[in-house]
Design a protein around this motif. Structure first.
Motif, short mmCIF file in Angstrom:
data_model
loop_
_atom_site.label_atom_id
_atom_site.label_comp_id
_atom_site.label_asym_id
_atom_site.label_seq_id
_atom_site.Cartn_x
_atom_site.Cartn_y
_atom_site.Cartn_z
N LYS A 84 72.78 53.46 68.62
CA LYS A 84 72.61 54.93 68.57
C LYS A 84 73.66 55.46 69.38
CE LYS A 84 67.56 54.92 67.90
NZ LYS A 84 66.17 55.21 68.77
N ASP A 87 76.67 56.04 67.33
CA ASP A 87 76.64 56.91 66.39
C ASP A 87 76.76 58.32 67.17
OD1 ASP A 87 75.95 55.38 64.62
OD2 ASP A 87 73.94 55.75 64.50
N ARG A 88 76.42 58.37 68.44
CA ARG A 88 76.38 59.81 69.27
C ARG A 88 77.62 60.00 69.83
NH1 ARG A 88 72.76 61.12 66.78
NH2 ARG A 88 70.55 60.96 67.50
N GLU A 89 78.39 58.98 70.09
CA GLU A 89 79.94 59.07 70.53
C GLU A 89 80.65 59.41 69.31
OE1 GLU A 89 80.59 55.17 71.86
OE2 GLU A 89 80.21 55.48 74.17
N THR A 90 80.32 58.94 68.21
CA THR A 90 81.01 59.41 66.84
C THR A 90 80.78 60.87 66.63
OG1 THR A 90 81.02 57.19 65.89
CG2 THR A 90 81.51 59.00 64.36
N GLU A 91 79.45 61.14 66.80
CA GLU A 91 79.26 62.66 66.61
C GLU A 91 79.88 63.62 67.55
OE1 GLU A 91 75.05 65.24 66.95
OE2 GLU A 91 74.93 63.08 66.34
N ILE A 92 80.06 63.11 68.95
CA ILE A 92 80.51 63.89 70.09
C ILE A 92 82.33 63.92 69.59
CG2 ILE A 92 81.47 63.86 72.30
CD1 ILE A 92 78.64 62.60 72.96
N GLU A 94 83.49 64.12 66.69
CA GLU A 94 83.62 65.00 65.44
C GLU A 94 83.44 66.37 66.12
OE1 GLU A 94 84.80 64.36 62.39
OE2 GLU A 94 85.07 62.25 63.32
N LEU A 95 82.74 66.63 66.88
CA LEU A 95 82.25 68.17 67.44
C LEU A 95 83.61 68.35 68.37
CD1 LEU A 95 78.61 67.63 68.59
CD2 LEU A 95 79.57 69.32 66.70
#
Length: 113
Positions: A84, A87-92, A94-95
């Motif tokens: 998780k 996944d959050r680091e990847t999301e950050i 991308e943002l």
């Protein structure tokens, strides 16, 4: 009884409780609880029920509690949490890329205006 004491100690550590915390909850002295954990004192059924209730398990679960199974459960939970987090680091990331792109677009539009 020493293995039961070790199980109780492991459960106590997993809860983040001190011997004092558990002794207070059981309404016994710290040395008395310490003797339970070290296996010096045999536990009667009444105390065993009290301890199992404290750790939110049945007496049977407490007696059959397997350290290896518990460790595997925590390893699995840790793996899930790590996934998780990844996944959050990847999301950050991308943002952050989108923010940079928008900033560059604004800067370009300002320069051409």
């Amino acid at each position: 009884m020493k293995s039961l004491g070790k199980k109780i100690r492991l459960l106590r550590h997993q809860k983040g409780w001190s011997q004092e915390d558990v002794a207070k909850r059981l309404d016994i002295s710290i040395p008395a609880f310490s003797k339970i954990e070290t296996g010096i004192t045999d536990i009667n059924l009444s105390r065993l029920e009290q301890i199992s209730n404290l750790f939110e398990m049945s007496v049977v679960q407490l007696l059959t509690f397997n350290d290896h199974e518990q460790e595997q459960k925590f390893v699995n939970e840790l793996d899930l949490v790590n996934k998780k987090l990844t996944d959050r680091e990847t999301e950050i990331i991308e943002l952050q890329k989108k923010v940079i792109e928008l900033f560059e677009e604004l800067r370009h539009n300002k320069a051409t205006a």
